[in-house]
Design a protein around this motif. Structure first.
Motif, mmCIF file in Angstrom:
data_model
loop_
_atom_site.group_PDB
_atom_site.id
_atom_site.type_symbol
_atom_site.label_atom_id
_atom_site.label_comp_id
_atom_site.label_asym_id
_atom_site.label_seq_id
_atom_site.Cartn_x
_atom_site.Cartn_y
_atom_site.Cartn_z
ATOM 1 N N THR A 1 -3.144 0.639 -13.214
ATOM 2 C CA THR A 1 -4.077 0.904 -12.145
ATOM 3 C C THR A 1 -4.309 -0.417 -11.429
ATOM 4 O OG1 THR A 1 -6.151 1.981 -11.548
ATOM 5 C CG2 THR A 1 -6.201 0.551 -13.473
ATOM 6 N N ILE A 2 -4.567 -0.329 -10.155
ATOM 7 C CA ILE A 2 -4.793 -1.519 -9.337
ATOM 8 C C ILE A 2 -6.253 -1.550 -8.921
ATOM 9 C CG2 ILE A 2 -4.246 -2.610 -7.112
ATOM 10 C CD1 ILE A 2 -1.426 -1.423 -7.379
ATOM 11 N N LEU A 3 -6.874 -2.700 -9.037
ATOM 12 C CA LEU A 3 -8.239 -2.849 -8.544
ATOM 13 C C LEU A 3 -8.171 -3.190 -7.066
ATOM 14 C CD1 LEU A 3 -9.871 -4.980 -11.375
ATOM 15 C CD2 LEU A 3 -9.690 -2.505 -11.189
ATOM 16 N N ALA A 4 -8.919 -2.439 -6.246
ATOM 17 C CA ALA A 4 -8.898 -2.654 -4.799
ATOM 18 C C ALA A 4 -10.313 -2.560 -4.247
ATOM 19 C CB ALA A 4 -8.000 -1.626 -4.121
ATOM 20 N N ASP A 5 -10.541 -3.279 -3.158
ATOM 21 C CA ASP A 5 -11.845 -3.219 -2.500
ATOM 22 C C ASP A 5 -12.175 -1.783 -2.111
ATOM 23 O OD1 ASP A 5 -12.843 -5.850 -2.504
ATOM 24 O OD2 ASP A 5 -11.450 -6.404 -0.913
ATOM 25 N N ALA A 6 -13.402 -1.386 -2.353
ATOM 26 C CA ALA A 6 -13.835 -0.008 -2.112
ATOM 27 C C ALA A 6 -13.637 0.422 -0.661
ATOM 28 C CB ALA A 6 -15.290 0.157 -2.529
ATOM 29 N N PHE A 7 -13.773 -0.499 0.289
ATOM 30 C CA PHE A 7 -13.671 -0.113 1.699
ATOM 31 C C PHE A 7 -12.291 0.440 2.047
ATOM 32 C CE2 PHE A 7 -11.862 -4.347 2.170
ATOM 33 C CZ PHE A 7 -10.936 -4.185 3.190
ATOM 34 N N LEU A 8 -11.248 0.101 1.287
ATOM 35 C CA LEU A 8 -9.906 0.605 1.562
ATOM 36 C C LEU A 8 -9.780 2.104 1.309
ATOM 37 C CD1 LEU A 8 -7.785 -2.283 0.035
ATOM 38 C CD2 LEU A 8 -8.035 -1.737 2.459
ATOM 39 N N PHE A 9 -10.690 2.672 0.558
ATOM 40 C CA PHE A 9 -10.629 4.090 0.219
ATOM 41 C C PHE A 9 -11.287 4.965 1.289
ATOM 42 C CE2 PHE A 9 -9.933 1.762 -3.570
ATOM 43 C CZ PHE A 9 -9.078 2.537 -4.339
ATOM 44 N N ASP A 10 -11.894 4.342 2.288
ATOM 45 C CA ASP A 10 -12.591 5.080 3.335
ATOM 46 C C ASP A 10 -11.817 5.160 4.637
ATOM 47 O OD1 ASP A 10 -14.744 5.374 1.609
ATOM 48 O OD2 ASP A 10 -15.699 3.530 2.305
ATOM 49 N N LYS A 11 -10.736 4.452 4.757
ATOM 50 C CA LYS A 11 -10.019 4.366 6.033
ATOM 51 C C LYS A 11 -8.591 4.891 5.906
ATOM 52 C CE LYS A 11 -12.508 0.237 7.622
ATOM 53 N NZ LYS A 11 -13.729 0.908 7.739
ATOM 54 N N PHE A 12 -8.211 5.737 6.857
ATOM 55 C CA PHE A 12 -6.827 6.216 6.945
ATOM 56 C C PHE A 12 -5.985 5.108 7.555
ATOM 57 C CE2 PHE A 12 -3.355 8.191 9.248
ATOM 58 C CZ PHE A 12 -2.825 9.008 8.262
ATOM 59 N N PRO A 13 -4.788 4.821 7.132
ATOM 60 C CA PRO A 13 -3.991 5.451 6.083
ATOM 61 C C PRO A 13 -4.176 4.814 4.721
ATOM 62 C CG PRO A 13 -2.610 3.900 7.244
ATOM 63 C CD PRO A 13 -3.986 3.837 7.879
ATOM 64 N N PHE A 14 -5.065 3.812 4.642
ATOM 65 C CA PHE A 14 -5.241 3.109 3.366
ATOM 66 C C PHE A 14 -5.705 4.043 2.256
ATOM 67 C CE2 PHE A 14 -5.809 -0.394 6.458
ATOM 68 C CZ PHE A 14 -4.749 -1.173 6.049
ATOM 69 N N ASN A 15 -6.557 5.019 2.586
ATOM 70 C CA ASN A 15 -7.065 5.915 1.545
ATOM 71 C C ASN A 15 -5.934 6.677 0.859
ATOM 72 O OD1 ASN A 15 -6.571 7.430 3.857
ATOM 73 N ND2 ASN A 15 -8.376 8.730 3.599
ATOM 74 N N ILE A 16 -4.934 7.071 1.605
ATOM 75 C CA ILE A 16 -3.781 7.768 1.019
ATOM 76 C C ILE A 16 -2.949 6.796 0.192
ATOM 77 C CG2 ILE A 16 -1.614 8.954 1.556
ATOM 78 C CD1 ILE A 16 -3.124 10.095 4.027
ATOM 79 N N MET A 17 -2.721 5.612 0.744
ATOM 80 C CA MET A 17 -1.926 4.617 0.043
ATOM 81 C C MET A 17 -2.587 4.211 -1.282
ATOM 82 S SD MET A 17 -0.208 1.137 1.544
ATOM 83 C CE MET A 17 -1.746 0.376 1.997
ATOM 84 N N MET A 18 -3.911 4.113 -1.301
ATOM 85 C CA MET A 18 -4.620 3.733 -2.526
ATOM 86 C C MET A 18 -4.380 4.746 -3.636
ATOM 87 S SD MET A 18 -6.054 0.808 -2.049
ATOM 88 C CE MET A 18 -4.638 0.377 -1.071
ATOM 89 N N LYS A 19 -4.338 6.022 -3.280
ATOM 90 C CA LYS A 19 -4.067 7.050 -4.293
ATOM 91 C C LYS A 19 -2.633 6.956 -4.799
ATOM 92 C CE LYS A 19 -7.545 10.224 -2.681
ATOM 93 N NZ LYS A 19 -7.868 11.436 -1.957
ATOM 94 N N VAL A 20 -1.697 6.725 -3.886
ATOM 95 C CA VAL A 20 -0.281 6.640 -4.264
ATOM 96 C C VAL A 20 -0.037 5.489 -5.227
ATOM 97 C CG1 VAL A 20 2.037 6.131 -3.367
ATOM 98 C CG2 VAL A 20 0.570 7.771 -2.169
ATOM 99 N N ILE A 21 -0.707 4.356 -5.007
ATOM 100 C CA ILE A 21 -0.455 3.179 -5.849
ATOM 101 C C ILE A 21 -1.385 3.102 -7.068
ATOM 102 C CG2 ILE A 21 0.549 1.854 -3.953
ATOM 103 C CD1 ILE A 21 -2.063 0.217 -3.885
ATOM 104 N N HIS A 22 -2.077 4.197 -7.366
ATOM 105 C CA HIS A 22 -2.939 4.287 -8.548
ATOM 106 C C HIS A 22 -4.100 3.294 -8.508
ATOM 107 C CE1 HIS A 22 0.118 6.796 -10.535
ATOM 108 N NE2 HIS A 22 0.983 5.959 -10.023
ATOM 109 N N ALA A 23 -4.631 3.055 -7.328
ATOM 110 C CA ALA A 23 -5.728 2.101 -7.196
ATOM 111 C C ALA A 23 -7.061 2.764 -7.531
ATOM 112 C CB ALA A 23 -5.777 1.549 -5.776
#
Length: 189
Positions: A53-75
């Motif tokens: 799992t990758i630790l990522a800043d929470a704000f990346l999960f609220d913005k497209f396309p980052f929110n999709i990418m965060m799920k793909v990379i197991h963040a």
């Protein structure tokens, strides 16, 4: 051979060294100078089928396309800073039979010679090794540098990090990376 290995090769990237045969770790990846680093890390870890799992800043999960990418990379989002986050990650590692937490030890996409010690405290509290990984954009290589198993002496751990990250590997934006200097904070987490 998996798709990720073919994709890495097609894009001109390779790996050097090998991921250790251990069930749990904190994977420290540097230099971290662009969000593209996550892409190369994802391809590398997926090709080895490493549960991570990758630790990522929470704000990346609220913005497209980052929110999709965060799920793909197991963040997973890091919503808190400091001791709470360190203990939450250590507890997460302790609760799993097999898991590797990926973190960029510099803590940001900007030059910083005094790195926060949270990743060290996470590994120490969870009693797992630190796997040191470098990204080298110049040679398009993901390098497995070392495995730090003895976390009892913060000065020795820090010296290993200094040695491993002073090898000349270049991030995508070299001006945004400074190898670590100084010592790990000895304050208890």
């Amino acid at each position: 051979m998996c798709i990720q290995r073919h994709l890495l090769k097609w894009l001109g990237w390779k790996t050097a060294g090998a991921f250790p045969d251990i069930p749990k770790s904190v994977i420290a990846v540097a230099p971290h100078t662009t969000y593209w680093d996550g892409w190369w890390g994802w391809l590398t870890l997926e090709q080895y089928r490493i549960p991570y799992t990758i630790l990522a800043d929470a704000f990346l999960f609220d913005k497209f396309p980052f929110n999709i990418m965060m799920k793909v990379i197991h963040a997973i989002p890091v919503n808190v800073r400091g001791k709470d986050a360190i203990h939450q990650v250590a507890d997460l590692l302790k609760s799993k039979e097999s898991m590797h937490v990926v973190i960029c030890p510099e803590g940001q996409l900007a030059p910083r010679d005094k790195w926060p010690a949270g990743f060290y405290h996470m590994a120490r509290l969870a009693e797992v090794p630190i796997v040191v990984v470098a990204l080298d954009y110049k040679h398009k290589t993901v390098i497995f540098k070392s495995v730090i198993t003895d976390l009892s002496d913060p000065d020795k751990v820090w010296q290993t990090l200094v040695d491993d990250y002073s090898g000349g590997e270049l991030g995508r934006f070299p001006e945004k990376f400074l190898p670590p200097t100084g010592n790990l904070k000895k304050k208890e987490a």
